[in-house]
Write a protein that holds these residues in place. Structure first.
Motif, short mmCIF file in Angstrom:
data_model
loop_
_atom_site.label_atom_id
_atom_site.label_comp_id
_atom_site.label_asym_id
_atom_site.label_seq_id
_atom_site.Cartn_x
_atom_site.Cartn_y
_atom_site.Cartn_z
N THR A 212 1.83 12.69 1.95
CA THR A 212 2.69 11.87 1.08
C THR A 212 2.64 10.41 1.50
O THR A 212 2.57 9.51 0.62
CB THR A 212 4.15 12.39 1.15
N ILE B 262 1.24 7.45 -0.98
CA ILE B 262 2.03 6.27 -1.35
C ILE B 262 1.25 4.98 -1.01
O ILE B 262 1.24 4.02 -1.80
CB ILE B 262 3.41 6.31 -0.67
N TYR C 165 -0.09 2.30 -3.75
CA TYR C 165 0.26 0.89 -3.64
C TYR C 165 -0.98 0.02 -3.86
O TYR C 165 -0.98 -0.94 -4.61
CB TYR C 165 0.90 0.58 -2.29
#
Length: 144
Positions: free
Chosen positions: A130, A134, A138
């Motif tokens: 995770t 992320i 981004y």
């Protein structure tokens, strides 16, 4: 009627002052020397043509310098393609990195904590995956 005396005529006076100029005879060149000069002339012409050709083609990509297996060349070629290819590449890279992070944490956590069971390994793998997802998300959003 009086005849013009040629000796006193102005044009003839000027012409008498001129002296005959004898030209120097050019030296006779031997057959061997002529052949050498011709060969030298041909070499110089070829060198000039080669130099002109190199000057014309200096900014054209050469096939011998182009390597298809270089990562940078492949990446540049992919960037020239449409956005679908770039998006597909981004998705593929994200899946690889997230899967790698999960695998690393799943197998690495029990090595650090030997008493960790199957559920703990899966949770640790999901946690690391995770975080990497992320971070990848981004950077993907930043490039858009």
């Amino acid at each position: 009627m009086t005849l013009i005396n040629d000796e006193n005529y102005a044009a003839f006076l000027y012409l008498r002052r001129l002296k005959a100029i004898h030209r120097k005879e050019e030296p006779v060149i031997s057959v061997e020397a002529k052949k050498e000069l011709e060969e030298r002339k041909i070499k110089l012409l070829e060198a000039q043509e080669r130099k002109a050709y190199v000057e014309m083609t200096k900014n054209v990509a050469s096939e011998k310098h182009k390597k298809e297996d270089e990562y940078g060349q492949i990446w540049k070629e992919m960037n020239r393609q449409g956005t679908a290819v770039r998006q597909g590449t981004a998705v593929f890279n994200t899946l690889i990195t997230v899967g790698g992070a999960f695998t690393f944490a799943y197998y690495g956590a029990p090595m650090m904590v030997p008493s960790l069971d199957y559920t703990g390994s899966v949770i640790c793998g999901l946690f690391f995956a995770t975080i990497v997802f992320i971070a990848d998300l981004y950077f993907i959003m930043k490039d858009m």
